[in-house]
Design a protein around this motif. Structure first.
Motif, PDB file in Angstrom:
ATOM      1  N   ASP A   1     -10.578   6.452  -5.612  1.00 60.69           N
ATOM      2  CA  ASP A   1      -9.929   7.680  -6.080  1.00 60.69           C
ATOM      3  C   ASP A   1      -8.419   7.665  -5.895  1.00 60.69           C
ATOM      4  O   ASP A   1      -7.760   8.705  -6.019  1.00 60.69           O
ATOM      5  CB  ASP A   1     -10.535   8.904  -5.391  1.00 60.69           C
ATOM      6  N   LYS A   2      -7.854   6.518  -5.599  1.00 58.60           N
ATOM      7  CA  LYS A   2      -6.405   6.388  -5.460  1.00 58.60           C
ATOM      8  C   LYS A   2      -6.013   4.958  -5.761  1.00 58.60           C
ATOM      9  O   LYS A   2      -6.862   4.067  -5.897  1.00 58.60           O
ATOM     10  CB  LYS A   2      -5.961   6.790  -4.052  1.00 58.60           C
ATOM     11  N   GLU A   3      -4.710   4.752  -5.851  1.00 60.98           N
ATOM     12  CA  GLU A   3      -4.200   3.412  -6.152  1.00 60.98           C
ATOM     13  C   GLU A   3      -3.763   2.701  -4.867  1.00 60.98           C
ATOM     14  O   GLU A   3      -3.380   3.359  -3.897  1.00 60.98           O
ATOM     15  CB  GLU A   3      -3.029   3.515  -7.128  1.00 60.98           C
ATOM     16  N   PRO A   4      -3.810   1.375  -4.859  1.00 67.70           N
ATOM     17  CA  PRO A   4      -4.308   0.522  -5.939  1.00 67.70           C
ATOM     18  C   PRO A   4      -5.824   0.541  -6.022  1.00 67.70           C
ATOM     19  O   PRO A   4      -6.502   0.947  -5.071  1.00 67.70           O
ATOM     20  CB  PRO A   4      -3.789  -0.857  -5.535  1.00 67.70           C
ATOM     21  N   THR A   5      -6.367   0.105  -7.147  1.00 66.93           N
ATOM     22  CA  THR A   5      -7.811  -0.029  -7.328  1.00 66.93           C
ATOM     23  C   THR A   5      -8.076  -1.432  -7.849  1.00 66.93           C
ATOM     24  O   THR A   5      -7.779  -1.739  -9.009  1.00 66.93           O
ATOM     25  CB  THR A   5      -8.343   1.039  -8.304  1.00 66.93           C
ATOM     26  N   THR A   6      -8.601  -2.271  -6.993  1.00 64.66           N
ATOM     27  CA  THR A   6      -8.747  -3.687  -7.310  1.00 64.66           C
ATOM     28  C   THR A   6     -10.207  -4.124  -7.206  1.00 64.66           C
ATOM     29  O   THR A   6     -11.080  -3.371  -6.758  1.00 64.66           O
ATOM     30  CB  THR A   6      -7.915  -4.535  -6.339  1.00 64.66           C
ATOM     31  N   ILE A   7     -10.441  -5.368  -7.574  1.00 63.82           N
ATOM     32  CA  ILE A   7     -11.785  -5.918  -7.494  1.00 63.82           C
ATOM     33  C   ILE A   7     -12.304  -5.920  -6.055  1.00 63.82           C
ATOM     34  O   ILE A   7     -13.514  -5.809  -5.817  1.00 63.82           O
ATOM     35  CB  ILE A   7     -11.820  -7.329  -8.116  1.00 63.82           C
ATOM     36  N   ALA A   8     -11.413  -5.972  -5.080  1.00 62.46           N
ATOM     37  CA  ALA A   8     -11.843  -5.902  -3.678  1.00 62.46           C
ATOM     38  C   ALA A   8     -12.492  -4.557  -3.384  1.00 62.46           C
ATOM     39  O   ALA A   8     -13.480  -4.477  -2.643  1.00 62.46           O
ATOM     40  CB  ALA A   8     -10.652  -6.138  -2.750  1.00 62.46           C
TER      41      ALA A   8
END
Length: 381
Positions: free
Chosen positions: A271-278
């Motif tokens: 629900d916040k950045e960053p949003t990565t594959i991890a």
């Protein structure tokens, strides 16, 4: 996600298509202009896996003419390079014209598969997934992300005969079977819905509750004597979104042998950045901790290139088709899981987390292969 407006879908972005050659020292590049490499272990585990993406429209294209053509050689190569064997090709079709639109959608996309038979093959039984892997083809599982086209229990068999092998009970909103995830009130599975579930179990069609409301999800799991699926959702414990699932639902699903597919849709991941594959793999970890490695898979909810490469007008139209509770941000795709070789990135992250090769194969497709092998067997009278 992947809501249908009539029977249209989004393009595969031919301009972005670049093949990813296998290098002679056992590593892949992300694309010809990129210096990115994948480890030999990731390459080998991906190539040796039967990869099944349990929500993967072949093309998210708003043009109804798209399925009437053959793929370009560049786009066909993207499918081959992805190493994904099983594509659950499903959209959300609902409303008063659902039957007609669904029939048209099946006609278009089965025709598309036949037109591109050098690359694609339709799925009848789970053995077809194994055969496609051996033959180096992409196996297409035809499904629907709604059940408005089931107007009687007899319709389940009719659409099964047309090739449908999976159906969500509801999309985001209430229908005759139950509530959607964005409904304010959820009364659970209706009597009619229970009848449809029974008919699907009898016929050998997989029940999917990805978009269902919380009570409808739990009711469907309880009503179905056979294991069912959440093909594409994430964990409410990590992201409070109406399209994610509670720990209670995940435990109930997996206790009966079901499998949950984790999606890369950005607002379902974090629900916040960053949003990565991890952060996406955090959801895999959570299901494993709750229920074990045997009950989690992948349902990317996107085509090979994802949503964020769409033309601006189509992208705007897509976002406008959902309620405010979807909480779209600037991007829809998760960083690192937004290109044709995304399964290699996923394997690399699973390796970093300490997953064994055998367990990575389960996540990439082994668990859904087991579930589909069980679910697609019709019950004897």
């Amino acid at each position: 996600m992947t809501q249908a407006r009539g029977i249209s879908r989004r393009t595969l972005m031919a301009a972005a298509a670049v093949s990813a050659p296998m290098l002679n020292f056992g590593l892949y590049r992300a694309h010809a202009a990129s210096p990115k490499r994948y480890s030999k272990r990731a390459v080998e585990v991906v190539k040796s896996s039967l990869i099944i993406d349990m929500l993967a429209p072949l093309a998210l294209d708003f043009r109804p003419t798209f399925p009437a053509h053959r793929l370009t050689p560049e786009l066909a190569q993207q499918f081959r390079d992805s190493q994904i064997t099983g594509f659950h090709n499903a959209v959300g079709i609902g409303g008063p014209n659902a039957v007609q639109q669904t029939l048209g959608w099946f006609a278009q996309w089965t025709g598309f598969v036949g037109r591109n038979s050098d690359l694609f093959t339709l799925v009848d039984t789970a053995d077809d997934l194994d055969r496609a892997k051996r033959d180096g083809k992409c196996a297409v599982i035809m499904g629907l992300q709604n059940a408005d086209h089931f107007q009687t229990t007899a319709d389940v068999e009719k659409f099964w005969l047309l090739g449908q092998r999976c159906s969500q009970l509801t999309y985001n909103s209430q229908n005759l079977l139950g509530a959607g995830g964005t409904d304010r009130v959820d009364g659970g599975v209706s009597d009619f819905g229970a009848g449809i579930i029974a008919a699907m179990n009898k016929q050998g069609m997989l029940v999917d509750v990805s978009h269902c409301g919380d009570r409808t999800t739990l009711d469907a799991i309880a009503v179905s004597p056979r294991p069912i699926a959440i093909t594409h959702s994430n964990c409410r414990a990590l992201v409070n979104h109406p399209r994610t699932k509670t720990d209670e639902a995940i435990k109930a699903l997996t206790a009966k042998g079901g499998v949950m597919g984790i999606t890369g849709v950005r607002m379902f991941v974090r629900d916040k950045e960053p949003t990565t594959i991890a952060h996406m793999v955090d959801h895999i970890d959570h299901v494993v901790k709750l229920s074990g490695i045997e009950h989690v898979g992948i349902g990317s909810d996107a085509d090979l290139n994802g949503y964020d490469d769409m033309p601006a007008d189509q992208y705007k139209m897509l976002k406008a088709g959902y309620k405010d509770s979807y909480a779209f941000r600037d991007k829809i795709d998760t960083d690192g899981f937004d290109h044709p070789l995304k399964m290699f990135d996923l394997a690399e992250e699973l390796i970093r987390r300490g997953y064994s090769d055998a367990n990575i194969r389960l996540v990439l497709g082994g668990n859904f292969r087991r579930l589909l092998g069980d679910a697609w067997v019709p019950q004897k009278a």
